[in-house]
Design a protein around this motif. Structure first.
Motif, PDB file in Angstrom:
ATOM      1  N   PRO A 180      11.127  18.934  10.954  1.00 27.39           N
ATOM      2  CA  PRO A 180      11.147  17.566  10.422  1.00 27.39           C
ATOM      3  C   PRO A 180      10.548  17.552   9.016  1.00 27.39           C
ATOM      4  CG  PRO A 180      10.216  17.628  12.638  1.00 27.39           C
ATOM      5  CD  PRO A 180      10.361  19.049  12.178  1.00 27.39           C
ATOM      6  N   CYS A 240       7.003  16.140   8.556  1.00 28.78           N
ATOM      7  CA  CYS A 240       5.905  16.579   9.433  1.00 28.78           C
ATOM      8  C   CYS A 240       4.836  17.299   8.607  1.00 28.78           C
ATOM      9  CB  CYS A 240       6.424  17.484  10.544  1.00 28.78           C
ATOM     10  SG  CYS A 240       5.088  18.167  11.544  1.00 28.78           S
ATOM     11  N   CYS A 293       4.249  20.975   9.765  1.00 19.84           N
ATOM     12  CA  CYS A 293       5.352  21.844   9.337  1.00 19.84           C
ATOM     13  C   CYS A 293       5.224  22.166   7.852  1.00 19.84           C
ATOM     14  CB  CYS A 293       6.700  21.186   9.621  1.00 19.84           C
ATOM     15  SG  CYS A 293       7.254  21.334  11.337  1.00 19.84           S
ATOM     16  N   HIS A 299       8.173  23.631  15.323  1.00 17.97           N
ATOM     17  CA  HIS A 299       7.808  22.238  15.603  1.00 17.97           C
ATOM     18  C   HIS A 299       8.084  21.851  17.053  1.00 17.97           C
ATOM     19  CE1 HIS A 299       7.054  17.996  14.584  1.00 17.97           C
ATOM     20  NE2 HIS A 299       7.900  17.787  15.582  1.00 17.97           N
ATOM     21  N   HIS A 318       2.876  16.957  15.800  1.00 19.38           N
ATOM     22  CA  HIS A 318       3.242  18.380  15.863  1.00 19.38           C
ATOM     23  C   HIS A 318       2.149  18.988  16.739  1.00 19.38           C
ATOM     24  CE1 HIS A 318       4.581  22.276  13.656  1.00 19.38           C
ATOM     25  NE2 HIS A 318       3.643  22.641  14.532  1.00 19.38           N
TER      26      HIS A 318
HETATM   27 ZN    ZN Z   1       6.043  19.890  12.621  1.00 20.32          ZN
END
Ligand code: ZN
Ligand code: 5GP
Length: 114
Positions: A2, A5, A8, A47, A98
């Protein structure tokens, strides 16, 4: 991954963080707003929104997550004890969607948590 995120983006190196451990599956960082003298976060590199979204295929990854938590706590010298926490959903106060394991230690903690 994503695009929005935070974790991430940290894993991808797009946002800086203090990385204390990294392998093919996991990244561990220092929490930016520590709730204890030692406060680390262990993140799966892939993720997953939350532990509720984990699947049977994630079993080995989740085992690695817990083992990394224990090993990093030992490496941090948390001989007096520590807490491994996975906040999940709104009632638990999950703020980053996450999956991540908190490692908290370096002070006495109360039970039940707030
Ligand atoms: Zn993530
Ligand atoms: P949660 O509330 O979702 O269980 O935990 C999220 C954690 O991420 C919080 O403890 C918060 O302090 C930490 N956090 C939020 N933003 C950042 C950031 O940009 N960098 C780091 N290293 N930690 C963060």
């Amino acid at each position: 991954m994503p695009l929005d995120c935070l974790f991430c983006r940290i894993i991808a190196g797009e946002i800086p963080a203090t990385i204390v451990y990294r392998d093919n599956e996991l990244t561990a960082i220092r929490d930016i707003n520590p709730a204890a003298p030692t406060h680390l976060l262990v993140l799966p590199n892939r993720h997953i929104d939350s532990i509720s979204d984990a699947q049977a295929r994630d079993q080995a990854l989740l085992g690695a997550l817990l083992l990394a938590g224990a090993r990093l706590a030992q490496q941090a010298g948390l001989d007096g004890g520590y807490r491994l926490v996975i906040n999940t959903g709104a009632d638990a106060g999950q703020s980053v969607h996450h999956l991540h394991l908190h490692i908290l230690g370096g002070r006495a903690m109360r039970w039940p948590p707030g």
